[in-house]
Scaffold this active site. Structure first.
Site, short mmCIF file in Angstrom:
data_model
loop_
_atom_site.label_atom_id
_atom_site.label_comp_id
_atom_site.label_asym_id
_atom_site.label_seq_id
_atom_site.Cartn_x
_atom_site.Cartn_y
_atom_site.Cartn_z
N CYS A 2 37.25 44.98 42.03
CA CYS A 2 37.89 44.81 43.33
C CYS A 2 36.85 44.83 44.46
O CYS A 2 35.80 45.43 44.33
CB CYS A 2 38.94 45.87 43.64
N ARG A 27 34.26 39.88 42.76
CA ARG A 27 34.58 41.19 42.23
C ARG A 27 36.00 41.27 41.67
O ARG A 27 36.41 42.29 41.12
CB ARG A 27 34.43 42.25 43.32
N TRP A 75 40.98 43.08 41.09
CA TRP A 75 40.87 42.83 39.66
C TRP A 75 41.77 43.88 39.02
O TRP A 75 41.49 45.08 39.09
CB TRP A 75 39.43 42.98 39.19
N ASN A 101 39.06 50.57 45.41
CA ASN A 101 38.31 49.98 44.30
C ASN A 101 37.93 51.12 43.36
O ASN A 101 37.30 52.08 43.78
CB ASN A 101 37.05 49.29 44.88
N GLY A 102 38.36 51.02 42.10
CA GLY A 102 38.04 52.08 41.15
C GLY A 102 39.25 52.37 40.28
O GLY A 102 40.21 51.60 40.24
N GLU A 494 23.71 34.23 24.22
CA GLU A 494 23.95 33.96 25.64
C GLU A 494 24.68 32.63 25.82
O GLU A 494 25.60 32.52 26.64
CB GLU A 494 22.60 33.98 26.38
N LYS A 498 28.32 32.24 27.61
CA LYS A 498 28.55 31.35 28.77
C LYS A 498 29.75 30.45 28.50
O LYS A 498 30.62 30.29 29.36
CB LYS A 498 27.33 30.44 29.05
N GLU A 501 33.15 32.46 28.48
CA GLU A 501 33.66 33.04 29.72
C GLU A 501 34.12 32.01 30.74
O GLU A 501 35.05 32.29 31.50
CB GLU A 501 32.68 34.04 30.35
N HIS A 517 26.24 34.05 5.84
CA HIS A 517 26.85 35.29 5.35
C HIS A 517 28.28 35.44 5.88
O HIS A 517 28.81 36.54 5.91
CB HIS A 517 26.00 36.49 5.75
N LYS A 616 32.74 39.58 38.76
CA LYS A 616 31.28 39.54 38.71
C LYS A 616 30.68 40.91 38.38
O LYS A 616 29.80 41.02 37.56
CB LYS A 616 30.75 39.03 40.06
#
Ligand code: M6R
Length: 621
Positions: A2, A27, A75, A101-102, A494, A498, A501, A517, A616
């Protein structure tokens, strides 16, 4: 997560709030809202599920003019993303309105207690508990004789409320009876106060302040700020009044604009020649064939004593740490372990006083990385950070460290931060190596290679057109495999992250040889494998792995060096990149994978900069 903004002064507040929320949308963007003091003595609340754009629309049809207000972009943690759960939340009968926020961990007990006292809850959030709690303590303060025009009445009500909260918070609070004041408080979620000319701002990070003021005060945990237009009073829970330490920001507003690019992510991908250069600027000592750092804050004796390094991080930064492990072990021969910060914080690994812990983070605010760093610090270890965001919590709490100097990264998918992290880790490998047994010549050679990287990366970006063709061909696939070995194994991880997401396609990254495997069972003609196969010490081995996929009719996309006939014969599509030594390949080979994820996401109509369910900075556990 947030984002929070607030303002008290003489400007039209909704313009600042909405613009600030846009800048903080990275955020969280499940819903947005503002609360503004009205001339009639009431607090107008406007909130909307969805992005800040939806809130801006609501404000056009129902304006809320004024010059004191707070805002929030959410968020969701407690309760779904809808209008009711959107912030601001109202406490009591409207005498308190706040944004948060939290996470309040003991919210269900507090909620039950407040319901017992007659408070009525409208939302499913943990935040509404704080709003009613502050309203309750305000009433208590008034009963004890506090007057409504005395700041202390409000401050005591806030302090009493905060004492009851378990968890994390960044709060900005309005009081109906004090239309000239905002109280802000921080524990675990970042807040910065902007100091203007007869005006004050509050925000989760400095980005909303850019273009308004460059004078800032970063709040620390357990600090409370009382803001009016002409005063900033700062207090600490334990020590009482503090004198604010005002710092000057050097961010320029163009750094947070998209310029000619359609998305921040694309802009940030194309910034990489420059950001890699920035990560190296002033950090070479040519005479000694080594690197130099201004902020490690450890003596050469302390640095030489280090016999083990722990790199801790989350997400993309964790992938950069994996590259760092290979680099440091190769050049400095110091054993390195890479730990997910979310695991390290609750584990109790043996750590000696000769271990150095580096927290790697773009934002400097990731809750798990911060907690892991604090845990190691508690155990007496020097805590070091590799961080992008100047003034972030991790940057401030670390004993020392290295900044990336990559500029603000706004796209939720991390791109330029990754290549800058790898660059800084290569510099550290050189530095630790030259303190031990790396020769002068080997140091010189590494410096030469590093210095060439900005130009090499510029050439790498020329692959964009061929990436577009591959994206066009495969954007409807539902599964991808990303494969690479040694230095290109973290790149495979990575690349898969990418794609997942921002395009919502399932993708897995694997060391290429591990594929047989298990993951090879996924291979069929509809499942593309992306091989990261530049010429390297394990090139022939990866070619064999490609054969194994080809034998099972799996489509192959290869990231390979120019003029590689072996790869061209095996792969369905080849995206070429310049040839560099193995240990610098991640800086090059990660770039086509960033572009591939970007182009596929675009073709699928996804929101590239703000993918669903993400934010983010992950400032909650
Ligand atoms: O700010 P940090 O580097 O600490 O963030 C860590 C992760 O949350 C971050 O890298 C995340 O995985 C990115 N969205 C990946 O693109």
């Amino acid at each position: 997560m947030c984002g929070i903004v607030g303002y008290v002064g003489h400007r039209e507040v909704t313009d600042f709030l909405v613009e600030g929320l846009h800048r903080l949308e990275y955020r969280g963007y499940d819903s947005a809202g503002v609360a503004v003091m009205q001339p009639d003595g009431l607090i107008a609340v406007r909130k909307k599920a969805g992005r800040v754009e939806a809130l801006a629309g609501a404000l056009e049809s129902q304006p809320a003019g004024g010059s004191v207000g707070i805002g929030h972009t959410r968020w969701a943690t407690h309760g779904p993303a809808n209008d009711i759960n959107a912030h601001p939340h109202v406490g009591g009968q409207g005498e308190v309105v706040l944004v948060h926020n939290g996470v309040i961990e003991n919210y269900s007990q507090l909620r039950a207690q407040l319901q017992g006292l007659g408070y009525v809850f409208k939302s499913a959030t943990d935040t509404e508990v704080v709003a009613h709690l502050v309203a309750h303590h305000l009433e208590e303060q008034v009963k004890l004789g506090g007057t409504i025009d005395d700041n202390k009445t409000y401050l005591r009500a806030v302090e009493a409320s905060l004492r009851k909260l378990k968890g994390t918070y960044g709060l900005a609070i309005l009081f109906r009876e004090r239309p000239d004041m905002i109280i802000a408080a921080r524990n675990g979620s970042p807040l910065v106060v902007g100091v203007g000319d007869n005006e004050h701002y509050i925000a989760s990070d400095p980005s909303p302040l850019v273009g308004y003021t460059d004078q800032v005060v970063f709040l620390a945990d357990h600090e409370i700020a009382v803001l009016t237009a002409d005063r900033l009073d700062l207090r600490h829970r334990d020590t009482g009044r503090l004198s604010p330490s005002v710092q000057t920001l050097n961010q320029v507003s163009t750094e947070i604009e998209k310029g000619d690019f359609e998305h921040y992510m694309l802009k940030e991908i194309f910034e990489q020649p420059q950001t890699i250069e920035n990560a190296m600027r002033g950090r070479f000592d040519e005479d000694e064939a080594t690197a130099k750092f201004g902020g490690l804050n450890l003596t050469p004796q302390q640095l030489r004593r280090i016999d083990r390094i722990v790199l801790t991080a989350c997400g993309t930064s964790w992938h950069a740490a994996l590259v760092g492990e290979y680099l440091i072990e190769e050049f400095a021969r110091v054993p390195v372990e890479v730990e997910y910060a979310s695991e390290l914080r609750y584990r109790n690994p043996p750590l000696s006083d000769r271990t150095a812990v580096f927290a790697i983070t773009q934002s400097g605010e990731t809750a798990d990385t911060l907690a892991a760093m604090r845990e190691c610090k508690r155990k007496g270890l020097p805590s070091l950070a590799i961080c992008n965001t100047v003034g972030s919590t991790i940057a401030r709490e670390a004993d020392g460290g290295v900044y990336l100097h990559a500029g603000p990264e706004i796209g939720v998918a991390s791109t330029k931060a990754f290549t800058s992290q790898v660059t800084v880790l290569a510099l550290l490998a050189l530095y630790f190596g030259r303190m031990r047994h790396l020769s002068f010549q080997a140091g010189k050679r590494l410096i030469g290679h590093l210095k060439a990287m900005p130009e090499v990366v510029s050439r790498t970006l020329e692959c964009h057109e061929s990436v577009k063709e591959v994206a066009q061909r495969y954007h409807e696939a539902t599964n991808f495999l990303y494969l690479g070995r040694l230095y290109n194994f973290p790149v495979a991880l990575e690349g898969a992250l990418k794609l997942k997401e921002i395009s919502y396609i399932h993708a897995e990254g694997y060391p290429a040889a591990e594929m047989k495997h298990g993951p090879i069972a996924l291979i069929d003609e509809h499942t593309p494998s992306v091989f990261v196969v530049p010429r390297s010490g394990v090139y022939d081995k990866v070619i064999s792995n490609m054969e194994e996929i080809r034998a099972r009719k799996g489509p192959i996309i290869a990231i390979a060096c120019e003029e590689d006939d072996n790869v061209a014969a095996l792969a369905d599509h080849v995206i070429t990149v310049p040839s560099v030594d193995d240990y610098l390949q991640p800086i090059v080979t990660s770039i086509p994978l960033q572009l591939l994820a970007y182009e596929i996401a675009l073709l699928r109509g996804c929101n590239v900069d703000r993918p669903r369910n993400l934010a983010k900075s992950v400032t909650v556990e």
